[in-house]
Design an enzyme around this catalytic site. Structure first.
Site, short mmCIF file in Angstrom:
data_model
loop_
_atom_site.label_atom_id
_atom_site.label_comp_id
_atom_site.label_asym_id
_atom_site.label_seq_id
_atom_site.Cartn_x
_atom_site.Cartn_y
_atom_site.Cartn_z
N TYR A 1 -58.52 -102.59 -53.83
CA TYR A 1 -57.66 -102.44 -55.02
C TYR A 1 -57.62 -103.44 -56.32
O TYR A 1 -57.54 -102.97 -57.14
CB TYR A 1 -56.26 -102.78 -53.68
CG TYR A 1 -54.88 -102.54 -54.80
CD1 TYR A 1 -54.07 -101.87 -55.08
CD2 TYR A 1 -54.81 -103.76 -55.34
CE1 TYR A 1 -53.30 -102.22 -55.68
CE2 TYR A 1 -53.25 -103.89 -55.92
CZ TYR A 1 -52.54 -102.85 -56.51
OH TYR A 1 -51.90 -103.05 -56.98
N SER B 1 -52.85 -106.11 -62.78
CA SER B 1 -51.83 -106.85 -61.62
C SER B 1 -52.35 -107.73 -61.81
O SER B 1 -53.21 -108.21 -62.24
CB SER B 1 -52.34 -106.27 -59.94
OG SER B 1 -52.10 -106.83 -59.42
#
Length: 319
Positions: free
Chosen positions: A184, A171
């Site tokens: 996360y 990400s």
């Protein structure tokens, strides 16, 4: 006067050329394992790669229960589009499930596994304190440990054929550590680092390890399937501005007219698959908007630092 064309010779020439072209094309097609194929990036990537002629082993959990409809729709799409997609039951948090799935896939692929795409993931938005230890463990089990389980399961096949490609969906948040996405972000930073070290370790074996760093793509299902914090009561200890920031962070994933198209991530992955071994960059940020130069700068600095240290430790190893 022009001599008449020998139609019989022309027929054999065309057919011989066509046969060689088909054989060449088939030799370029790959056996690809893709985790998290039921929706989002995974679904789009499975379809995109299959359209290009690759064989895609689209894995997902609960093929006969909660994902039964998704599995059926993907199989039907493959039939309708004359594509080679085979749906396989796989839970990245289970060693037994991975062993069964990879054994099945290797048997169907005659032992040739060319590409692994680790896409399965789980998201969570909220205060770090509001998530239980069990929930944080779940996030790491899926996003990091499960991905590593799959890597270790396919590497013996890639070592045997002395070739292969590992693609990890990390990400842009592996570089941008936003509040309210702590667990996360930590998991994405961890798998990013793990995939980078695999890159250095495997490159002399003919196996590439690369990382895709998507930004916020609201049209995927990251919000719909996110974990709900177990301890929301702790929010009473935080200021209003901190809690308002949570809403702003969540807003990054709300669809709008300016939302990026997740298909571009699938197309990027397909391009990486088609790129020859040894010519692929480690990192591929995409859809990160205005922070792209900063992400690229951090990626380049990380690679330069690792290269300098590796070269100092072992001058014979390429930086």
């Amino acid at each position: 006067m022009r001599k008449p064309v020998n139609k019989l010779l022309l027929y054999f020439f065309i057919n011989s050329y066509t046969d060689r072209y088909i054989k060449f094309s088939k030799s370029q097609m790959k056996n690809i394992i893709l985790s998290g194929s039921s929706s989002g990036f995974g679904l789009l990537t499975a379809q995109t790669l299959a359209k290009q002629g690759h064989t895609v082993f689209a894995t997902m959990r609960n093929v006969s229960t909660t994902n039964a409809a998704a599995a059926h729709q993907l199989r039907q799409w493959a039939v309708d589009n004359n594509a080679d997609i085979q749906v396989v039951e796989l839970d990245v948090t289970s060693d037994a499930s991975i062993k069964t799935a990879i054994t099945e896939i290797a048997d169907k692929a005659s032992g040739k596994i060319d590409v692994l795409i680790n896409n399965a993931g789980i998201a969570a938005i909220g205060l770090n304190e509001s998530f239980s230890s069990e929930q944080v463990n779940q996030i790491f089990q899926v996003n990091v440990i499960g991905a590593d389980r799959l890597i270790k399961a396919v590497l013996p096949y890639m070592h045997q054929q002395k070739s292969g490609l590992l693609i990890q969906l990390s990400s842009g948040l592996a570089r941008l550590h936003l509040p309210h996405m702590g667990a996360y972000v930590a998991a994405k930073a961890a798998i990013d680092a793990l995939a980078e070290t695999y890159h250095y370790e495997l490159r002399s074996s003919g196996i590439d390890s690369v990382i895709v760093q998507p930004g916020g793509y609201p049209t995927t299902d990251i919000i719909a399937k996110q974990l709900t914090p177990a301890n929301l009561s702790v929010e009473a200890n935080y200021s209003d501005d901190t809690l308002q920031l949570k809403s702003a962070v969540a807003g990054l994933f709300v669809p709008s007219e300016t939302s990026p198209d997740p298909q571009e991530v699938a197309d990027l992955i397909a391009d990486i698959v088609e790129t020859p071994t040894g010519q692929r960059s480690i990192w591929h940020p995409i859809g990160v908007g205005a922070i792209l130069p900063y992400v690229q700068q951090l990626n380049a600095g990380t690679e330069q630092l690792a290269g300098a240290v590796i070269s100092s430790l072992s001058p014979e190893v390429p930086a």
